[in-house]
Design an enzyme around this catalytic site. Sequence first.
Site, PDB file in Angstrom:
ATOM      1  N   GLU A  32      31.000  20.273  55.889  1.00  0.00           N
ATOM      2  CA  GLU A  32      31.125  20.154  57.343  1.00  0.00           C
ATOM      3  C   GLU A  32      32.518  19.677  57.757  1.00  0.00           C
ATOM      4  OE1 GLU A  32      28.478  18.999  55.691  1.00  0.00           O
ATOM      5  OE2 GLU A  32      26.655  19.766  56.650  1.00  0.00           O
ATOM      6  N   PHE A  56      13.453  11.956  58.497  1.00  0.00           N
ATOM      7  CA  PHE A  56      14.314  12.586  57.502  1.00  0.00           C
ATOM      8  C   PHE A  56      15.552  13.203  58.179  1.00  0.00           C
ATOM      9  CE2 PHE A  56      15.458  16.491  55.080  1.00  0.00           C
ATOM     10  CZ  PHE A  56      15.994  15.843  53.977  1.00  0.00           C
ATOM     11  N   GLN A  57      16.699  12.927  57.630  1.00  0.00           N
ATOM     12  CA  GLN A  57      17.981  13.405  58.150  1.00  0.00           C
ATOM     13  C   GLN A  57      18.204  13.029  59.620  1.00  0.00           C
ATOM     14  OE1 GLN A  57      18.502  17.611  57.046  1.00  0.00           O
ATOM     15  NE2 GLN A  57      19.495  16.944  55.160  1.00  0.00           N
ATOM     16  N   LYS A  72      15.596  19.283  67.801  1.00  0.00           N
ATOM     17  CA  LYS A  72      14.949  20.503  67.337  1.00  0.00           C
ATOM     18  C   LYS A  72      13.956  21.062  68.360  1.00  0.00           C
ATOM     19  CE  LYS A  72      12.007  21.924  63.528  1.00  0.00           C
ATOM     20  NZ  LYS A  72      11.166  21.420  62.447  1.00  0.00           N
ATOM     21  N   MET A 105      53.619   9.128  49.592  1.00  0.00           N
ATOM     22  CA  MET A 105      53.990   8.160  50.624  1.00  0.00           C
ATOM     23  C   MET A 105      53.588   6.736  50.209  1.00  0.00           C
ATOM     24  SD  MET A 105      55.723   7.969  53.330  1.00  0.00           S
ATOM     25  CE  MET A 105      55.812   9.340  54.490  1.00  0.00           C
TER      26      MET A 105
END
Lengths: 166, 564
Positions: free
Chosen positions: B48, B110-111, B160, B475
């Site tokens: 993602e 869940f999630q 959902k 760096m």
Amino acid sequence: MMRHTISVLVENKFGVLSRISGLFSGRGYNIESLSVNRTTDEGVSIMTIVTIGDDRVVEQIIKQLRKLVNVIRVRNVSEMDHIEREMILVKVHATQRTRPDVFNIVSTFRGKTVDITNESVVIELTGANDKILAFLNVMEPYGIIEVVRTGAIAIGRGSKMTSEMK
Amino acid sequence: MMTGAQILIESLKKEGVDLIFGYPGGVLLGVYDTLYDSDITHILPRHEQGGVHAAEGYARATGKVGVCFGTSGPGATNLVTGIANAHMDSIPMVVFTGQVATSLIGGDAFQEADIIGITRPIVKHSYMLTNVEETAAVIKEAFHIARTGRPGPVVIDLPKDVMAAKAKFEWPEKVNLTGYNPTVKGHLGQIKKMLRLLEGAKKPVIYMGGGVVLSEANEELVKFSEITGVPVVSSFLGLGGFPGTHENFVGWLGMHGNYASNMAVSDPDFILAIGTRFSDRSTGRLDGFAPNAKIAHIDVDPASISKNVQIEVPIVGDCKAVLKQALGEIDKFNWDKNASARKEWREQIKAWDKEHPFDYDRTADIIKPQYVVETIYKVTEGDAIICTEVGQNQMWAGQFYKFNRPHQFISSGGLGTMGYGFPAAIGAKLGCPDKEVFDIAGDGSILMNIQELTTAVQNKVAVKVAILNNRYLGMIRQWQNMFFNDRFSHCDLECQPDFVKLAEAFGAVGMRIDRKEDVENAVRESLKIKDRPVFMDFTVDRNENVFPMIPAGASVSEMLLMKK
């Protein structure tokens, strides 16, 4: 460092309070008190936020608040002629012996006694911040058991509306 | 009647969205089922974070709103870095996240993750859709908010059940937001005040930032600078907003900007700041920043004005619109008023530049990283879109490539996100298929989103990745070298993959370049490859540092220059 009372008109929408409190914590601004409730328009709420900061910080606070999409209008009430009130409920030790003194003070401050037992009284008092502090100071020797205090709310004097949309 | 998911896709079409980056997941299955029948191009990143950076790269290269999708829970939290990146650099994005059904929210389903809460400080605005009937209006508002005013990311959380519920599709005519109405045109009185101060100045400078790129005010700014004869200094993110090859262009200021730019802002008598937020990386220590100058500041975001530096003449408005207004008044002023002082000032700036230009040891036998960037500039004739990772690679890209148009330079300026450049380059190339797109990378950063090689191969995205491979977090090494007594704590990338084989394993082209004389040829060869990404692994000088440098918290007078 000055105490500023900021009046914020917001859309009454999901998460708006957390957007505002989060803005203060995320940018390190301090909130002395915050009170919020609906206006006469049920889609709109008004928040009164008391903060302490120098002019530059307060200017940034106001600009950052204005950036929030759900914020309709921000006004620094401290800069206008206004009336500011807080309310406290104080539970103070008061026996038969001390009760008359306590009542006297309460009436001088134009407070109300709302509950009495043998050992204590509960007093309701409204006023500006300095009046509240003065009252608590005078009550101190009697023995304050508990104080519950609202945040400040403020309204402009005269016909100009604090909650005006524009 | 349509489902929420159908309304969502229809609304995206109404907004002119033709490309989205997204990763499906449990709660988004309904949306993906609808997407299956749609003609919107959907790119599947392999993480993602790659998707959200790609959407941002697309937005920055095209000037359109970037769109991406992630599912609930981990899908959404993986987007957080990309949302923060877009927020810091003011890039218009609409980010859709899946959410568990409204009846389950708050139950640790869940999630489930409170992504609205998690992203609250890093979004311009956010919505949780709770009623299917609001879908179209919310999406229209989100795009409007993302692209207007000071642009930024807007998150829309999609439970959902709301996506499955049905409603009539009604595309609102216009948005109606009582609390949001950015100022576009500037206050004319303030603009005239700014012009009057500029007219009287003897050592004026224009300090422009990313706002010029975002509002595409480049043509107006060139005209303004040419008529008034005022030199232009840019912030790092402003690069491309004013032509890098224009004679009025001084360079970019800040920690690793050029000497002349930093000197120009250290003691001017007037600064016209345009679309910039006076970041610490640009200004250095504030008490050393133009202490004797009056400053006018044009910015669409009122909160950016007088935030870090006190401004005499604030002008709230869109950079392009305000410059247009200023050009309308410009003939009323006499730009030869202080002609000789102005000339002396411009010559002073030129002399500073001559004294200490961006430079490196051109006689070295080994490959200097700057030489690679310079060669890419030469071979692409200055026309490529350049993305960068973060660190030394990023600074050298800014120093040795000259940008002549907005949207040409894509770099994570505010947040400084390693792993940004490669996915951003993929997004940029998909948005501008006719342009060559390079990612100037370090060997540290490139590994942070290496999985996107698959995305590029699958979609035949011919981006070129130039890895300036010094086997260091360069760096970090530079700071440890300069400020920590050479105590190289965990910056030595002693174990590295074989980038050539790695590229090949993914189906891309890999090249290793060890000799200076092969650099140009490799870059030329890479341009011939049109159907796959190319990884060029340049073995560069391990110990090269970026100069000049103004150490953090220091002022311009403490600038460290390259040892000659």
